[in-house]
Write a protein that holds these residues in place. Sequence first.
Motif, PDB file in Angstrom:
ATOM      1  N   MET A 181       5.894   3.845  31.596  1.00 14.26           N
ATOM      2  CA  MET A 181       6.979   4.737  31.991  1.00 14.26           C
ATOM      3  C   MET A 181       7.266   4.661  33.492  1.00 14.26           C
ATOM      4  O   MET A 181       8.229   5.257  33.979  1.00 14.26           O
ATOM      5  N   VAL A 182       6.444   3.925  34.220  1.00 11.69           N
ATOM      6  CA  VAL A 182       6.660   3.786  35.669  1.00 11.69           C
ATOM      7  C   VAL A 182       7.911   2.957  35.915  1.00 11.69           C
ATOM      8  O   VAL A 182       8.087   1.894  35.309  1.00 11.69           O
ATOM      9  N   ARG A 183       8.785   3.459  36.774  1.00 11.39           N
ATOM     10  CA  ARG A 183      10.006   2.743  37.122  1.00 11.39           C
ATOM     11  C   ARG A 183      10.046   2.555  38.637  1.00 11.39           C
ATOM     12  O   ARG A 183      10.120   3.533  39.393  1.00 11.39           O
ATOM     13  N   LEU A 184       9.990   1.322  39.071  1.00 12.26           N
ATOM     14  CA  LEU A 184      10.001   1.013  40.496  1.00 12.26           C
ATOM     15  C   LEU A 184      11.348   0.408  40.873  1.00 12.26           C
ATOM     16  O   LEU A 184      11.805  -0.552  40.250  1.00 12.26           O
ATOM     17  N   ASP A 185      11.981   0.982  41.896  1.00 18.85           N
ATOM     18  CA  ASP A 185      13.303   0.539  42.338  1.00 18.85           C
ATOM     19  C   ASP A 185      13.147  -0.278  43.619  1.00 18.85           C
ATOM     20  O   ASP A 185      12.881   0.261  44.687  1.00 18.85           O
ATOM     21  N   ARG A 186      13.297  -1.595  43.467  1.00 19.10           N
ATOM     22  CA  ARG A 186      13.105  -2.474  44.628  1.00 19.10           C
ATOM     23  C   ARG A 186      14.223  -2.359  45.659  1.00 19.10           C
ATOM     24  O   ARG A 186      14.106  -2.857  46.769  1.00 19.10           O
ATOM     25  N   MET A 187      15.335  -1.716  45.308  1.00 18.88           N
ATOM     26  CA  MET A 187      16.455  -1.554  46.242  1.00 18.88           C
ATOM     27  C   MET A 187      16.382  -0.222  46.996  1.00 18.88           C
ATOM     28  O   MET A 187      17.176   0.029  47.902  1.00 18.88           O
ATOM     29  N   GLU A 208      12.652   4.096  49.774  1.00 22.78           N
ATOM     30  CA  GLU A 208      11.242   4.465  49.614  1.00 22.78           C
ATOM     31  C   GLU A 208      10.421   3.228  49.258  1.00 22.78           C
ATOM     32  O   GLU A 208      10.748   2.499  48.318  1.00 22.78           O
ATOM     33  N   PRO A 209       9.331   2.934  49.969  1.00 20.27           N
ATOM     34  CA  PRO A 209       8.514   1.743  49.683  1.00 20.27           C
ATOM     35  C   PRO A 209       7.957   1.777  48.262  1.00 20.27           C
ATOM     36  O   PRO A 209       7.741   2.843  47.675  1.00 20.27           O
ATOM     37  N   LEU A 210       7.721   0.578  47.705  1.00 25.11           N
ATOM     38  CA  LEU A 210       7.228   0.483  46.335  1.00 25.11           C
ATOM     39  C   LEU A 210       5.891   1.193  46.158  1.00 25.11           C
ATOM     40  O   LEU A 210       5.659   1.859  45.145  1.00 25.11           O
ATOM     41  N   HIS A 211       4.990   1.045  47.129  1.00 24.79           N
ATOM     42  CA  HIS A 211       3.671   1.661  46.967  1.00 24.79           C
ATOM     43  C   HIS A 211       3.781   3.190  46.930  1.00 24.79           C
ATOM     44  O   HIS A 211       3.019   3.859  46.230  1.00 24.79           O
TER      45      HIS A 211
END
Length: 506
Positions: free
Chosen positions: A21-27, A30-33
Amino acid sequence: MSNKKSRLGKRRRGSVVAFEMVRLDRMAVEPLHHQLYRQIRDELKAVSFSDGSSRLPSSRALAVDLGISRLTVNLAFSKLHAEGYIRSKAGSGTFVASPLPETFLSAVKPESFPQVERPPHIAERVKAIPDKRTGKEFDLGAPNAAPGVSLVPGIPAVDEFPIDIWERLRAQVLAKKGIHLLRHASNRGDADLRKAIAAYLCDFRGARCHPDQIVVVGGRQHAILISTMALLNPGEPAWIEDPGFHQARRVFTFAGAKVIPKPLDHEGIVITRSPKEPLPRIIYITPSHQFPLGMTMSFERRTALLDFAGAHDAFIFEDDFDAEFRFAGPPLPSLQGLDNSGHVIYSGTMSKILYPSLRLGYIVAPEQLVDSLVKVRSTMDQHSPAIDQATLARFIIEGFFLSHVRRMRKLYSERRDFFINQFNKLLGDRFILQIPEAGLNFVAWLRREEDFSMIRRVTLEIGVRPSPLSFFCIQAKLKPAFVFGFAAWTPAQIRESLVRLAAALK
């Protein structure tokens, strides 16, 4: 199903967090970590788990699962570990901490009951304060100045402050003194700062003092309150200038003093009194530049005031709030420097010279009063911020303070001359501009008194908001006038606001 998918499924089923369910927005900014840290933290706070299901996947496995670098996962895990959400067992892996930090931070919400509306009991000292502001009006600060070119008096040009130099000195004092500056500090004030202030006052203000006479405070109102609380019992008289600095009146009233307004003439405060008028315990004055009328107290009036205070065992509170900004001739020496009997309490502030939110000022007290002032100060709030005090000390010692004063005096002189020229050209048919020798404001007297209400209404409508002179009066009945500020705005902004006011009045 491939072996890889089977392994991922087992990791997900055995994990307390639903990592799919984790959704990471590379754009995102806020940094990914930090995104990963935040989502894991929120998931841990939202669910319950048993010891058997509290293990997290390894950073390597999670990195593969989410398609990100192992460093990103390690940064997120490191932050979760530092805040107490996860724990590590050597040779076993990473587990959810039990209990979570929220156990110690989040109180159980009590059962709510209907609130009974009842007016609170307010102390009489609060009711007595002559201040009608409410609610969000306090958000605008003491001058009650909205953003924009308002021409409200009392605002310095904060955009000209050398913040890069200040921040460099701040970093240096933190590097040198470290955690020492994070502890409680002296009630009297930073020793280096008191030494620097004493040297400056003796060299440039004609004062006669040493560092042990100085108490660092939170600005001029703080200085007035501390001095009043140390010297006056409730109901004892305090003389103040009328018209005068409105915040001084509020502070004396709050402290329980009996405020007695004294009129002014061209030399300053009028000392004469009727036989029935009580003798003052303290006399508040702004002799270098009387606010708001602008006169400088004459040498003869200074000596007469000192003689009066000595004869009647009264103290003079000398508020030297903007003595550095004088534009005609050399300044007269401070009353403190003329005082031979220990009756002058001298106060200065950094708000007008540097920037208002610094909230640093100082009192120079007769030696016999220092301990009493420090007792009051330590009861109120212990001390001013140690980091700011240490930074200001370096700012003065290394010559940046005097350099800034000289630069600002030149800048204000130019803005002052420009304001005079443009005001007389655009509004000379409505006002007579009084030009003082010092200070950062002007009094503009109306040529036709009957225009006051109309001009007041127009200034409120267009956002150019000089203060009515009557705002600063207690008993004084003066002709209608407005008090304009000019220091905080560029010549282009000054002209724009004066043009707008002139056009609206036509």
